[in-house]
Motif scaffolding. Sequence first.
Motif, PDB file in Angstrom:
ATOM      1  N   GLY A   1    -109.427   1.276 -78.588  1.00  0.00           N
ATOM      2  CA  GLY A   1    -108.927   0.859 -79.893  1.00  0.00           C
ATOM      3  C   GLY A   1    -107.652   1.558 -80.333  1.00  0.00           C
ATOM      4  N   ALA A   2    -106.852   2.026 -79.362  1.00  0.00           N
ATOM      5  CA  ALA A   2    -105.615   2.727 -79.716  1.00  0.00           C
ATOM      6  C   ALA A   2    -104.653   1.787 -80.425  1.00  0.00           C
ATOM      7  N   ASN A   3    -103.787   2.374 -81.221  1.00  0.00           N
ATOM      8  CA  ASN A   3    -102.749   1.595 -81.885  1.00  0.00           C
ATOM      9  C   ASN A   3    -101.416   1.947 -81.258  1.00  0.00           C
TER      10      ASN A   3
ATOM     11  N   ASP B   1    -115.558  -3.219 -75.462  1.00  0.00           N
ATOM     12  CA  ASP B   1    -114.339  -3.118 -76.265  1.00  0.00           C
ATOM     13  C   ASP B   1    -114.322  -1.695 -76.801  1.00  0.00           C
TER      14      ASP B   1
ATOM     15  N   TYR C   1    -107.701  -8.480 -89.882  1.00  0.00           N
ATOM     16  CA  TYR C   1    -108.404  -7.790 -88.784  1.00  0.00           C
ATOM     17  C   TYR C   1    -109.610  -8.601 -88.287  1.00  0.00           C
TER      18      TYR C   1
ATOM     19  N   HIS D   1    -117.764  -4.683 -91.055  1.00  0.00           N
ATOM     20  CA  HIS D   1    -116.764  -5.568 -90.452  1.00  0.00           C
ATOM     21  C   HIS D   1    -117.367  -6.318 -89.258  1.00  0.00           C
ATOM     22  N   PHE D   2    -118.015  -5.564 -88.368  1.00  0.00           N
ATOM     23  CA  PHE D   2    -118.556  -6.214 -87.177  1.00  0.00           C
ATOM     24  C   PHE D   2    -119.744  -7.116 -87.503  1.00  0.00           C
TER      25      PHE D   2
ATOM     26  N   HIS E   1    -108.330  -3.264 -76.359  1.00  0.00           N
ATOM     27  CA  HIS E   1    -108.089  -3.933 -77.642  1.00  0.00           C
ATOM     28  C   HIS E   1    -107.104  -3.164 -78.532  1.00  0.00           C
TER      29      HIS E   1
ATOM     30  N   ASP F   1    -110.446 -10.287 -84.611  1.00  0.00           N
ATOM     31  CA  ASP F   1    -111.615  -9.983 -83.791  1.00  0.00           C
ATOM     32  C   ASP F   1    -112.386 -11.248 -83.424  1.00  0.00           C
TER      33      ASP F   1
ATOM     34  N   GLU G   1    -104.548  -7.049 -80.114  1.00  0.00           N
ATOM     35  CA  GLU G   1    -104.654  -8.012 -81.206  1.00  0.00           C
ATOM     36  C   GLU G   1    -103.642  -9.134 -81.029  1.00  0.00           C
TER      37      GLU G   1
ATOM     38  N   THR H   1    -116.724   1.655 -81.843  1.00  0.00           N
ATOM     39  CA  THR H   1    -115.757   2.112 -82.850  1.00  0.00           C
ATOM     40  C   THR H   1    -116.493   2.984 -83.862  1.00  0.00           C
TER      41      THR H   1
ATOM     42  N   GLN I   1    -116.998   0.947 -89.459  1.00  0.00           N
ATOM     43  CA  GLN I   1    -116.609  -0.465 -89.287  1.00  0.00           C
ATOM     44  C   GLN I   1    -117.837  -1.367 -89.124  1.00  0.00           C
TER      45      GLN I   1
ATOM     46  N   TYR J   1    -119.003  -3.198 -78.756  1.00  0.00           N
ATOM     47  CA  TYR J   1    -117.834  -2.651 -79.446  1.00  0.00           C
ATOM     48  C   TYR J   1    -118.120  -1.198 -79.775  1.00  0.00           C
TER      49      TYR J   1
ATOM     50  N   GLY K   1    -104.252  -2.069 -81.060  1.00  0.00           N
ATOM     51  CA  GLY K   1    -103.714  -2.467 -82.354  1.00  0.00           C
ATOM     52  C   GLY K   1    -102.216  -2.653 -82.174  1.00  0.00           C
TER      53      GLY K   1
HETATM   54  N1  ARG Z   1    -107.316  -0.409 -83.655  1.00  0.00           N
HETATM   55  C1  ARG Z   1    -108.492  -0.325 -84.466  1.00  0.00           C
HETATM   56  C2  ARG Z   1    -108.420   0.903 -85.369  1.00  0.00           C
HETATM   57  O1  ARG Z   1    -107.588   1.762 -85.189  1.00  0.00           O
HETATM   58  C3  ARG Z   1    -109.745  -0.236 -83.645  1.00  0.00           C
HETATM   59  C4  ARG Z   1    -110.038  -1.453 -82.822  1.00  0.00           C
HETATM   60  C5  ARG Z   1    -111.486  -1.553 -82.496  1.00  0.00           C
HETATM   61  N2  ARG Z   1    -111.844  -2.754 -81.762  1.00  0.00           N
HETATM   62  C6  ARG Z   1    -111.968  -3.946 -82.298  1.00  0.00           C
HETATM   63  N3  ARG Z   1    -112.269  -4.975 -81.553  1.00  0.00           N
HETATM   64  N4  ARG Z   1    -111.790  -4.151 -83.586  1.00  0.00           N
HETATM   65  O2  ARG Z   1    -109.226   1.009 -86.274  1.00  0.00           O
END
Ligand code: ARG
Length: 582
Positions: free
Chosen positions: A121-123, A118, A322, A353-354, A158, A326, A268, A346, A350, A344, A160
């Motif tokens: 992580g683009a939005n 994973d 979030y 979070h993970f 993955h 996940d 997501e 990132t 984070q 993952y 956003g």
């Molecule tokens: N879109 C998220 C961000 O901009 C990152 C995603 C990372 N991957 C995940 N499975 N949470 O922070």
Amino acid sequence: MKKILDIITAKMQAAFEEAGYDASFGRVTVSNRPDLCEYQCNGALAAAKQYKCAPIQIANAVVAKLNAEDYSMIEAVMPGFINLKLSGHFLQTYLEEMRTSDNFGVEKIGAGQICVVDYGGANVAKPLHIGHLRPAIIGEALKRLHKFMGYNTIGDVHLGDWGLQMGLIIAEVQERQPELPYFDPDFTGEYPQVAPFTVDELEEIYPTASGKKKDPEFSHKAHQATLELQQGRRGYRALWQHVMNVSVADLKKNYDNLDVHFEKWLGESDADPYIPDMVADMKARGVAVLSEGAWVVPVTEEGDKNEIPPMILIKSDGSAIYATTDLATIVQRMQDWKPDKILYVTDKRQNLHFEQVFRAARKSGIVNADTVLEHVGHGTMNGADGKPFKTRDGGVLRLETLISDMTDFVRAKVVENRIVADEDVEATTQKIAMGALKYGDLSNQPTKDYNFDMERFAAFEGNTGPYILYTIVRIKSILGKYGAWEHLPIAEPANEYAKELMLAITKFAPALESALKASAPNLICAYIYELAGTVNKFYHETRILGEENEELKAGYISLIALAKNILETSIDLLGFSAPEKM
Ligand code: ARG
């Protein structure tokens, strides 16, 4: 193929046994005194305690049982070390097997296993910025490494693509173009095929909308739109689809430019349908508990040094967050792909979070006990001055800009040094720039912050991508002059530099295994830097093409060809490739 250490350890163990001692003392390690020997075994020292005799006596007895063909030097030295140097014959045989084996004989330790990476992580609706560079580059390298090691790999970007950012866009588009059918609740016809915005407009719409979050009226609209989108309102879904189409096409183009490719473009939003059942199940089984109106999963475990707060599953206003997404994404992945491992990549911020999500996944039985869940948290890329990277006006730098700056810098060098013919300038520039950028990043331990220093990264000397590329190009040029080299067998080392090079080549599999185990592409970089160093040393100390003895020459050629193939394979794992000339 077995690794050298394993082969000579097995032989050493057999020698201990034949000499009347326990085989377990026969462990061999890479020498920590390379001036004295290549490999060593200190087992006689430990054995001496058990057998109550002098270590050197044991060492001597063991040495007598070793096969002299395998070593150019076998020494038992006081107080009881066994020092070894491999024979030319041993190395020749080993490298010839590497040369003729699939994967250079690297064992496919991930065979039969599935690994999801994973990364990215683009939005959507936001351009990639420099913060997206590291997860893309590191994730791609880890995915390629896993694949090389035999795993079936699935890279998932993955996206956003859900939540408030979508509501903000919908609300903003509605303010600008209220007459569009997407906003008419009574509209039952077909929505337009063409999006009501271009990607450039979208990239302006989102920040504008985001800047209006503090306006209570606008904010309410955006939240309402988010909710209705998630509940499936037809017009909003259609508009959302336009955002996706426009944005994903642009993201793909940008990732393609980086030679980063995803097998899956899920996001997501794709996890959303899994949330209701997952939450219901977790409530029913008591994994999720009510706390101040919210549903949470307590995840503290015995032995925690720092307190890990509960994972919030459903907020008191009923919305998912979030972490919920996940977790639901893991449900989807387990259902559809049954991975043995999920990585993952990132930002390391984070981490908590993970940790919460992984614990919740285990606690609720969403993953199997032996499913590996790993967060590869990366550090920040700072500017050359060590401060956070900013544009001149203080904004975030677009990834495109960073890449084109690097490319321009490299192009100027390529042109100035007249490296290639005019028509090849662009292709050569692209490859060198990509090598500079990716190696500059990947040569750092993922967790560490580093400074982006264009000049240093693009230098042709030193521990840089272009240096590695230059080494490959140099070998290619020699091979080109030599002629057919593809089937030449490996010869015994003709001089000490050849031997150094051969020893470096044998460390390919151990380097990849260490990189895999630690999720650390920097170990591949360190390996190829060493390998390139031994090739260049050999090249400087040996007349290769000028050698008159054809048999010797053929041996040199087959050796550097193998080094080149390994270097090229390695940089492919890192995500870049060599030009023809440099
Ligand atoms: N879109 C998220 C961000 O901009 C990152 C995603 C990372 N991957 C995940 N499975 N949470 O922070």
